[in-house]
Design a protein around this motif. Structure first.
Motif: not given
Length: 345
Positions: A92-105
């Motif tokens: 599948s192609g890229p899913k452009r997700v806005a990375l946040t600090a919370e997503m990474l814990g």
């Protein structure tokens, strides 16, 4: 009685203490990303780019690049026909997700691995200014005036100077005053002697520990850069130098050898701050093909040939650097900052 540490020892001690533990930053970044992927906070197909991830960790791109290489090797992320990596496997192609600090814990309950110290905000421009000024002889540096000129506290200015001291750009004289070390031809030759002698040895020691995925990624970056040269930024050129001379050699298990090389690394900074800044990009690319030859030898596990190729690359680079510095000295006059005055021994 505990003796005060010199500048280099202090930097090394602070680097060892940085973050939540003493493991290398790239391993901690890898672990955080791996946990976010395993928990689903980073969804399958999410696009990961070095710059945004480095921003979340308050780090440079180098440890992020190393973490990506390890995650790719483990199958947690994959390359695709585009820039960066995608989470998980598949087509599948890229899913452009806005990375946040919370997503990474990395929210308030789990702060960033390394809080960016204040000196980092002024360091890059200060280093460039110091390198250019060093071409024109020895100067005395006033710590108070430096802090005032950069709009920071005196401790921040002192911390930045301490980092410059670790690279041999500044030193303290017999009266403990900061002085800018002059960059003359003899000093450049002395530093190159260190690099010619020690970098090939460090490469041989590092070769067994260099992750294949990271080595391949470095090779691919060189191939891509060679194809588009001179359409490259100064930052991209510096990244390529960093790949071989810092990141790759950083896998050498002999830490004393790496400490000995630290001051000689100043020669990389000279090229970084002159090529593309004071000087145009050379018509012929300055080092990319030579770096590729080193990695080609590493690809076939011929560390002896890689070391000899690296030795030759460093040796032939000396006249180029001496020439660029001489041209800078003849064609430019420095803008004397308020914190610096010419000094004589």
């Amino acid at each position: 009685m505990v003796r005060a540490m010199n500048g280099t020892a202090q930097v090394l001690a602070e680097e060892a203490e940085a973050g939540l533990d003493r493991s290398p930053l790239y391993l901690r970044i890898r672990d955080v990303l791996a946990d976010a992927i395993a928990s689903g906070r980073l969804p399958k197909g999410a696009l990961l780019l070095e710059g945004p991830v480095a921003g979340l960790f308050a780090s440079t791109r180098t440890p992020v690049r190393q973490a990506f290489a390890l995650l790719e090797e483990a199958g947690a992320i994959r390359r695709f026909d585009g820039r960066g990596f995608l989470v998980g496997q598949g087509r599948s192609g890229p899913k452009r997700v806005a990375l946040t600090a919370e997503m990474l814990g990395l929210g308030e309950e789990a702060p960033a691995l390394r809080k960016a110290p204040g000196w980092e905000a002024i360091y890059e421009s200060l280093e460039r200014e110091m390198v250019h000024l060093s071409v024109f002889g020895r100067h005395r540096i006033n710590e108070v005036e430096l802090a005032r000129a950069r709009g920071v506290g005196r401790q921040v200015a002192r911390d930045a100077l301490t980092r410059l001291e670790a690279l041999g750009i500044v030193e303290k004289d017999e009266r403990m005053r900061w002085t800018l070390v002059p960059l003359d031809e003899q000093r450049m030759r002395d530093l190159h002697d260190i690099r010619v002698s020690l970098e090939p040895l460090a490469l041989v020691r590092a070769a067994p520990f260099l992750p294949p995925a990271e080595r391949r990624a470095m090779t691919e970056r060189l191939e891509e850069a060679l194809a588009v040269y001179p359409d490259l930024s100064v930052e991209a050129m510096d990244d390529l130098e960093t790949d071989l001379h810092i990141t790759c050699l950083g896998y050498c298990p002999n830490r004393e050898l790496l400490i000995a090389l630290r001051r000689a690394r100043f020669m990389l900074n000279v090229s970084k701050h002159i090529i593309g800044v004071s000087h145009r990009m050379p018509a012929d690319e300055p080092f990319i093909a030579e770096h590729l030859a080193v990695f080609r030898a590493l690809d076939v596990d011929d560390s002896a040939r890689a070391a000899e190729t690296l030795r030759h690359h460093i040796a032939v680079s000396l006249p180029k650097v001496i020439g660029r510095v001489a041209e800078l000295r003849e064609a430019h006059r420095p803008d004397m900052p308020a914190y610096a005055v010419p000094a004589t021994r």
